[in-house]
Design a protein around this motif. Structure first.
Motif, short mmCIF file in Angstrom:
data_model
loop_
_atom_site.label_atom_id
_atom_site.label_comp_id
_atom_site.label_asym_id
_atom_site.label_seq_id
_atom_site.Cartn_x
_atom_site.Cartn_y
_atom_site.Cartn_z
N GLY B 49 0.80 -1.22 0.00
CA GLY B 49 0.00 0.00 0.00
C GLY B 49 0.84 1.27 0.00
O GLY B 49 2.07 1.20 -0.06
N PRO B 50 0.17 2.43 0.08
CA PRO B 50 0.83 3.73 -0.01
C PRO B 50 1.93 3.88 1.03
O PRO B 50 1.80 3.38 2.14
CB PRO B 50 -0.31 4.72 0.27
CG PRO B 50 -1.55 3.99 -0.07
CD PRO B 50 -1.28 2.55 0.23
N ARG B 51 2.98 4.58 0.64
CA ARG B 51 4.11 4.78 1.54
C ARG B 51 4.60 6.21 1.45
O ARG B 51 4.49 6.85 0.41
CB ARG B 51 5.27 3.86 1.14
CG ARG B 51 5.05 2.40 1.43
CD ARG B 51 5.03 2.17 2.91
NE ARG B 51 5.15 0.73 3.20
CZ ARG B 51 6.28 0.17 3.61
NH1 ARG B 51 7.36 0.90 3.77
NH2 ARG B 51 6.32 -1.14 3.86
N ARG B 52 5.20 6.66 2.54
CA ARG B 52 5.82 7.97 2.54
C ARG B 52 7.08 7.93 1.68
O ARG B 52 7.75 6.91 1.57
CB ARG B 52 6.22 8.36 3.96
CG ARG B 52 5.07 8.48 4.90
CD ARG B 52 5.57 8.41 6.32
NE ARG B 52 6.51 9.49 6.58
CZ ARG B 52 6.41 10.32 7.61
NH1 ARG B 52 5.43 10.17 8.47
NH2 ARG B 52 7.29 11.26 7.79
N LEU B 53 7.39 9.07 1.13
CA LEU B 53 8.56 9.16 0.28
C LEU B 53 9.83 8.79 1.04
O LEU B 53 10.70 8.07 0.53
CB LEU B 53 8.65 10.57 -0.28
CG LEU B 53 9.53 10.74 -1.51
CD1 LEU B 53 8.86 11.63 -2.52
CD2 LEU B 53 10.88 11.30 -1.13
N THR B 54 9.95 9.24 2.25
CA THR B 54 11.13 8.92 3.05
C THR B 54 11.25 7.42 3.29
O THR B 54 12.34 6.85 3.19
CB THR B 54 11.06 9.63 4.43
OG1 THR B 54 10.89 11.02 4.21
CG2 THR B 54 12.32 9.39 5.22
N PRO B 65 16.53 12.66 -2.19
CA PRO B 65 16.44 13.32 -3.49
C PRO B 65 16.29 12.32 -4.64
O PRO B 65 15.53 12.56 -5.59
CB PRO B 65 17.78 14.06 -3.60
CG PRO B 65 18.18 14.31 -2.20
CD PRO B 65 17.71 13.11 -1.43
N ALA B 66 16.99 11.21 -4.55
CA ALA B 66 16.88 10.20 -5.60
C ALA B 66 15.45 9.69 -5.67
O ALA B 66 14.89 9.49 -6.76
CB ALA B 66 17.85 9.06 -5.35
N MET B 67 14.83 9.49 -4.50
CA MET B 67 13.46 8.98 -4.49
C MET B 67 12.49 10.03 -4.99
O MET B 67 11.54 9.73 -5.71
CB MET B 67 13.09 8.53 -3.07
CG MET B 67 11.77 7.79 -2.98
SD MET B 67 11.59 6.41 -4.15
CE MET B 67 12.85 5.28 -3.55
N THR B 68 12.73 11.29 -4.62
CA THR B 68 11.91 12.39 -5.15
C THR B 68 11.88 12.34 -6.67
O THR B 68 10.82 12.42 -7.30
CB THR B 68 12.49 13.75 -4.71
OG1 THR B 68 12.27 13.93 -3.31
CG2 THR B 68 11.83 14.89 -5.45
N GLN B 69 13.05 12.18 -7.25
CA GLN B 69 13.14 12.18 -8.71
C GLN B 69 12.52 10.93 -9.32
O GLN B 69 11.86 10.99 -10.35
CB GLN B 69 14.60 12.32 -9.14
CG GLN B 69 15.18 13.68 -8.77
CD GLN B 69 16.64 13.81 -9.13
OE1 GLN B 69 17.09 13.28 -10.13
NE2 GLN B 69 17.39 14.52 -8.30
N LEU B 70 12.76 9.80 -8.66
CA LEU B 70 12.18 8.56 -9.17
C LEU B 70 10.66 8.63 -9.14
O LEU B 70 9.99 8.28 -10.12
CB LEU B 70 12.67 7.37 -8.34
CG LEU B 70 11.99 6.04 -8.63
CD1 LEU B 70 12.09 5.68 -10.11
CD2 LEU B 70 12.58 4.93 -7.79
N VAL B 71 10.11 9.11 -8.03
CA VAL B 71 8.66 9.22 -7.92
C VAL B 71 8.13 10.20 -8.97
O VAL B 71 7.07 9.97 -9.57
CB VAL B 71 8.25 9.63 -6.49
CG1 VAL B 71 6.77 10.02 -6.43
CG2 VAL B 71 8.53 8.50 -5.51
N SER B 72 8.88 11.25 -9.22
CA SER B 72 8.47 12.20 -10.26
C SER B 72 8.41 11.50 -11.63
O SER B 72 7.48 11.72 -12.40
CB SER B 72 9.45 13.37 -10.32
OG SER B 72 9.41 14.10 -9.11
#
Lengths: 155, 155
Positions: B49-54, B65-72
Motif C-alpha cells: 500500500g501507499p508509503r511515505r517518500l522517506t 532526493p533520488a526517491m523524489t526524482q524517481l517518484v516524479s
DNA sequence: TATTGTTATACTCTATAACTATA
DNA sequence: TATAGTTATAGAGTATAACAATA
C-alpha cells in the motif's frame, strides 16, 4: 510439490521471488569501488581465463564501447590488464590480475558475512532448501545465453 | 546435506551463486522503461500500500532526493501518484496506480516467459529444488532490514 | 570490405549540498 | 529547531555514432 505435469506453472512465482532476491542482494553490501558489471567481468575472467573484449561485451550484455571503458577502469585500478593477441593484431585479450582476484575474494567475503547473519535467522529447513537449490541456480545461470545483445541500458 | 552443525558454512557458496543469479536475472529481459529501483518501488507499493517518500528511500537504500526524482518519473509515466497526508502537511504519500500495477504484471509476464524457457531445460529434480526453495527466498528477502542507509551509489 | 577496438557525445540515475515548507 | 520533501549540481556508467587500425 510436483510440477511434472505442467512445468511452466511456477515461472511467475519464481520471477517475483527472483526480483526481490536480486534487489536484496544488490543492497546487501555497499558496492564499494566496483560496479556490478565490473564484478561480473572479473568473475568471468577468473572462471574462464583471458577473454577478448568483444566476447566480454557480448557476455555481459553491454556494448563494445561500454566494455572498452569498463576495461580501462579496471586496468586503471590494477584489477585487469590488456594484452594483445599475437595471432590477430586487432584483438585485445583481457586478463584478471592477482589484485583483481583479491578484490573479488574480499568483496565476496564481505557479502558472505552479511549474508551469514541473515541465513542464521532462517529456519533449519529453509536453509537446507536453499542449499539444495544451489545446483539448480548454477544450472540456470549457465543456461543464460551469452549472445543476448544489449537492449536499452542494462541497468 | 546437513549444515546443522555449522550453519554459516555455505555463505560463500550462496554468495557466489547469488552473484551470478543476480546478473543473469538482470539480463533476462530488456528493462524497458523501468529502472530496477522503479520496479522495486512499484512492487513494494503493490505489496504494502501507499508509503511515505522517506520510507521508500530508506526501504530502497537510496537518498531522499533520488526517491523524489524517481517518484516524479513514475508520476510522469502515470504509474504512481503523490497524495498529501491530511495529518501532516509535510508528508507525501505515494500510491501505485492501476497503470503501475499493469506495467508490473506485464513486465513479470515477459520475464516469466523468458525464464520459463530456461526452467524447462532444467532437470526435473533441480526445478523441484528451486520451487522448494521459494519460501526460503521469501524469508530471506523479508529479513533484509529496511533501515540500511544508502552507501555510495546503489548501482 | 569486414572486423576489432577506441573516441566523442548525450542520456539516465544517483549522490551531496542547499533550500522551502510544515511541525 | 527538527523533519519532509524539493531543487541544483556533479559524477558514474551506459548507448549510439563516428573513427582508426588490422585482416
Amino acid at each position: 510439490m510436483d510440477f511434472s505435469g505442467d512445468r511452466d506453472l511456477p515461472a511467475i512465482e519464481i520471477t517475483t521471488a527472483l526480483e526481490r532476491l536480486t534487489r536484496m542482494f544488490l543492497r546487501l553490501a555497499p558496492r564499494g569501488e566496483l560496479s556490478l558489471t565490473a564484478v561480473s567481468v572479473l568473475s568471468l575472467l577468473e572462471r574462464s581465463g583471458p577473454r577478448r573484449l568483444t566476447d566480454l561485451a557480448m557476455g555481459e550484455g553491454v556494448t563494445q564501447p561500454a566494455m572498452t571503458q569498463l576495461v580501462s577502469r579496471l586496468q586503471d585500478a590494477g584489477l585487469a590488464v590488456r594484452a594483445g593477441d599475437p595471432d590477430d593484431g586487432r584483438v585485445v585479450l583481457v586478463h584478471v590480475t592477482d589484485a583483481g582476484r583479491a578484490a573479488l575474494a574480499e568483496r565476496r567475503a564481505a557479502r558472505a558475512a552479511l549474508l551469514s547473519e541473515l541465513l542464521s535467522r532462517l529456519p533449519e529447513e529453509e536453509l537446507d532448501a536453499l542449499v539444495t537449490a544451489l545446483p539448480a541456480i548454477g544450472s540456470l545461470t549457465s543456461l543464460m545465453p551469452d549472445e543476448r545483445p544489449a537492449a536499452g541500458r542494462t541497468f
